[in-house]
Design a protein around this motif. Structure first.
Motif, PDB file in Angstrom:
ATOM      1  N   SER A 138      18.989   7.153 -17.948  1.00 15.03           N
ATOM      2  CA  SER A 138      20.281   6.811 -18.560  1.00 15.03           C
ATOM      3  C   SER A 138      21.338   7.829 -18.159  1.00 15.03           C
ATOM      4  N   ARG A 172      23.582  -0.905 -19.800  1.00 13.19           N
ATOM      5  CA  ARG A 172      22.250  -0.564 -19.302  1.00 13.19           C
ATOM      6  C   ARG A 172      21.895   0.876 -19.674  1.00 13.19           C
ATOM      7  N   GLU A 185      13.137   7.528 -19.529  1.00 15.77           N
ATOM      8  CA  GLU A 185      14.219   6.549 -19.702  1.00 15.77           C
ATOM      9  C   GLU A 185      15.541   7.251 -20.055  1.00 15.77           C
ATOM     10  N   VAL A 223      23.326  -7.243 -19.826  1.00 17.40           N
ATOM     11  CA  VAL A 223      23.109  -5.802 -19.968  1.00 17.40           C
ATOM     12  C   VAL A 223      23.086  -5.134 -18.608  1.00 17.40           C
ATOM     13  N   ASN A 224      22.407  -5.749 -17.656  1.00 16.23           N
ATOM     14  CA  ASN A 224      22.261  -5.143 -16.336  1.00 16.23           C
ATOM     15  C   ASN A 224      23.549  -5.192 -15.528  1.00 16.23           C
ATOM     16  N   SER A 225      24.479  -6.066 -15.939  1.00 20.96           N
ATOM     17  CA  SER A 225      25.748  -6.151 -15.206  1.00 20.96           C
ATOM     18  C   SER A 225      26.730  -5.067 -15.638  1.00 20.96           C
ATOM     19  N   LEU A 250      16.654  -4.905 -21.664  1.00 19.89           N
ATOM     20  CA  LEU A 250      16.884  -4.381 -20.316  1.00 19.89           C
ATOM     21  C   LEU A 250      16.641  -5.435 -19.230  1.00 19.89           C
ATOM     22  N   GLN A 251      16.054  -6.592 -19.628  1.00 16.85           N
ATOM     23  CA  GLN A 251      15.886  -7.694 -18.678  1.00 16.85           C
ATOM     24  C   GLN A 251      17.066  -8.658 -18.719  1.00 16.85           C
ATOM     25  N   ASP A 252      17.972  -8.446 -19.666  1.00 18.67           N
ATOM     26  CA  ASP A 252      19.111  -9.359 -19.847  1.00 18.67           C
ATOM     27  C   ASP A 252      20.133  -9.140 -18.734  1.00 18.67           C
ATOM     28  N   SER A 253      20.629 -10.222 -18.163  1.00 19.67           N
ATOM     29  CA  SER A 253      21.574 -10.122 -17.038  1.00 19.67           C
ATOM     30  C   SER A 253      22.903  -9.499 -17.467  1.00 19.67           C
TER      31      SER A 253
END
Length: 640
Positions: free
Chosen positions: A296, A270, A292, A263-265, A258-261
């Motif tokens: 979602s 996400r 969580e 994934v967040n894009s 969830l800290q991965d760019s």
């Protein structure tokens, strides 16, 4: 050509990304949800052509019967149709594409068409068996072309189908075999190695072998250098850890994701990450995981995306032993969206135990679906084996037909170019045959003359030794009046007559065989004298009736040789010869009361050799036995 290669590499990257994304399920990463997007290599000739222009040049190439170019143009037309039409309406165009590929002179076109059609049916979800058939056809054609990369691609897709339909062991075996075709020194092959390891991980997970699943996914992660693929691989690993009961490791991995760019894009990525993290927390006993999962759902709802069925699966699983009403509520929502049989089965099970008013109906659906699933998976291996067998058999028949046709064409071509050679050979053979015939005729004539000469010499010697000498002896006795009576003279003359007759029969086998029993007795009787008596037992016309001529002639000569040696060397005064016939053999027993046969003596050696040679020729046996006074000889012939 450079443009073609650049797009080909780009196509492989897109294909790999879609394959991995489609292979990932949040709660059961064994199924593929998305079909591969159909793309083809761009070519400077066709890349700017519209659908109408492509139709025009396809028609032109078709009329010229240039099916290589017609196929290539149609190959570029297909993605346009695929993007604009429902899948069911695309299939007739695939038939045309396949027809052009079959008429094309290039085998790679037919292989490519089979792979493309396999992709189409794989994406239909209910066309897996047709997809497998076409992938298998593509693999066999690429094997003939020694195209290792496309062999591996086709086998990876076949393994994917097997995994979808429950043949997990077969899928693993096919996948491992596919990896053997990948040259790891080539960058594009490494991409498919990542795909292969991921698929092996999914197959292992489906068999609940989570240690192997984690081993394969770790291999895939280690060799992966593509940032956009990394989250998918890590998500799969998180699900394998979760299924293996390693909740803490799974939670930590989903948090890091969830800290991965990347994934967040993406809203979808996400939302999936939040849902999986929440589910992992709930499995570990941490009810904060519901937060969580709610996040979602909110993210999906705000972005106007379709609801995620995986979320309802997770909630139904969590509530089934805590709140049956909520479990049933979420299970029903999941059933409206869930695409896989395994997840549908799990939801029926939850609803059958929920106390819902329709629980009996859900129980029946669960039992029916479970039985159908077991039967389908049990039959899957045999179905795929039959497809491979039928394909190989068809390929063998085609190859044989092609070989036969090629052989015929080659023979016709050779025939047209070698008439003069054949005529020359025929003339040479005729001359050689005439010459050979003439030489053989002269040789046979010489052999016949030699045989006649030898026969005449032998006959002359026999007449001289056996008849002339006896006549001279008789004349000498008459001259010196040494005969005691006229009867003695007659006896001597009769003896000379019998010897003459025996010589005649020896050189005329037909006369000897005409009345064999009588002639054999005459032979044996001719050795009777005042000093020796020859007794014969069990010989009759019936005995010799059905024996072959060759056997009878050799028996005649053998007994003649034995009695001649008896007269010359044995000094016997009684000889007994008997015959015994059974269903399987004829045995001749010889016995005399003479001084016995010395089989090592030079005088007996030639006669013995003749006897043994005749017996061996007839596959018979002979045994000599010297008694205290006399000899015994046993001769046996096996009857067929």
């Amino acid at each position: 050509m450079a443009t073609f290669k650049i797009f080909s590499i780009r196509f492989l990257i897109v294909l790999l990304f879609i394959f991995l994304m489609g292979s990932c399920r949040e709660n059961e990463p064994a199924n593929f949800q998305k079909s591969e997007t159909v793309q083809v290599e761009q070519d400077s000739i066709f890349q700017s052509y519209s659908l109408e222009q492509l139709d025009s040049i396809i028609q032109k190439f078709f009329q010229r019967k240039d099916f290589d170019k017609a196929y290539k143009a149609y190959y570029y037309k297909y993605p346009i149709l695929n993007d604009s039409l429902p899948k069911e309406e695309v299939e007739p165009y695939l038939d045309t594409l396949y027809d052009f590929a079959e008429r094309s002179s290039l085998k790679e076109n037919l292989a490519e068409a089979n792979y493309l059609i396999g992709m189409h049916f794989f994406g239909k979800r209910y066309g897996f068996r047709k997809a497998y058939l076409h992938y298998n056809n593509a693999k066999n054609l690429y094997l003939e072309l020694n195209d290792s990369l496309n062999i591996a691609k086709s086998m990876i897709r076949m393994a994917s189908v097997q995994n979808q339909l429950g043949d997990f062991v077969g899928s693993q075996n096919a996948q491992i075999e596919a990896l053997n075709y990948l040259d790891l020194n080539k960058e594009e092959n490494e991409r498919f190695l990542i795909t292969g390891y991921n698929l092996l991980a999914l197959s292992s997970s489906n068999q609940k072998d989570y240690s192997f699943a984690l081993n394969w996914i770790d291999k895939s992660i280690v060799i992966n250098d593509y940032d956009h693929i990394e989250p998918t691989l890590l998500n799969n690993k998180g699900m394998f850890l979760l299924q293996a009961g390693k909740y803490d490791e799974s939670i930590e991995l989903f948090r890091n994701l969830l800290q991965d760019s990347i994934v967040n894009s993406s809203v979808i990525k996400r939302a999936r990450g939040l849902d999986n993290l929440g589910y992992a927390k709930l499995k570990s006993g941490d009810i904060s995981g519901l937060d969580e999962i709610i996040q979602s759902q909110d993210l999906i709802e705000k972005s106007n995306y379709l609801e995620r069925y995986a979320t309802f699966l997770h909630l139904a699983d969590y509530y089934q032993d805590k709140n049956v009403v909520k479990a049933a509520e979420n299970a029903k929502k999941a059933l409206e969206l869930v695409p896989t049989v395994d997840d549908r089965l799990e939801m029926y099970k939850i609803l059958a135990l929920s106390g819902d008013r329709d629980e009996d109906l859900y129980l029946q659906k669960y039992l029916h679906l479970n039985d159908s699933l077991i039967d389908a998976r049990n039959n899957a291996t045999n179905q795929f084996a039959k497809i491979r067998y039928d394909s190989e058999l068809k390929e063998q028949q085609i190859l044989k037909l092609e070989k036969d046709n090629a052989q015929k064409e080659l023979e016709i071509e050779k025939e047209n170019s070698r008439h003069s050679i054949i005529i020359a050979i025929i003339i040479f053979v005729i001359i050689l045959t005439i010459l050979g015939f003439y030489i053989n005729k002269k040789k046979n004539e010489k052999n016949r003359n030699l045989a006649i000469y030898n026969t005449e010499n032998k006959l002359s010697k026999r007449v001289h030794d056996e008849v002339a000498n006896e006549v001279y002896t008789l004349m000498n006795k008459i001259e010196h009046q040494k005969l005691s009576s006229f009867n003695e003279t007659l006896d001597h003359l009769e003896y000379i007559y019998l010897r003459s007759r025996n010589i005649s029969r020896e050189f005329d086998s037909s006369a000897l065989l005409q009345n064999f029993h009588h002639n054999l007795l005459s032979l044996l009787s001719s050795f009777k004298s005042n000093k020796a008596n020859v007794l014969v037992q069990n010989s009759s016309e019936e005995l010799w009736k059905n024996f072959p001529s060759n056997l009878k002639l050799n028996i005649y000569r053998i007994l003649q040789e034995l009695l001649t040696n008896m007269k010359k060397h044995s000094n016997a005064n009684v000889v007994l010869i008997s015959f015994e016939k059974t269903d399987s053999a004829l045995q001749i027993n010889y016995k005399d009361n003479g001084k016995g046969f010395d089989i090592d003596s030079e005088t007996f050696a030639n006669g013995l050799q003749n006897i043994q040679s005749r017996i061996k020729e007839l596959d018979g046996e002979i045994v000599f036995e010297n008694l205290e006074k006399g000899s015994k000889i046993f001769i046996k012939f096996h009857l067929k």
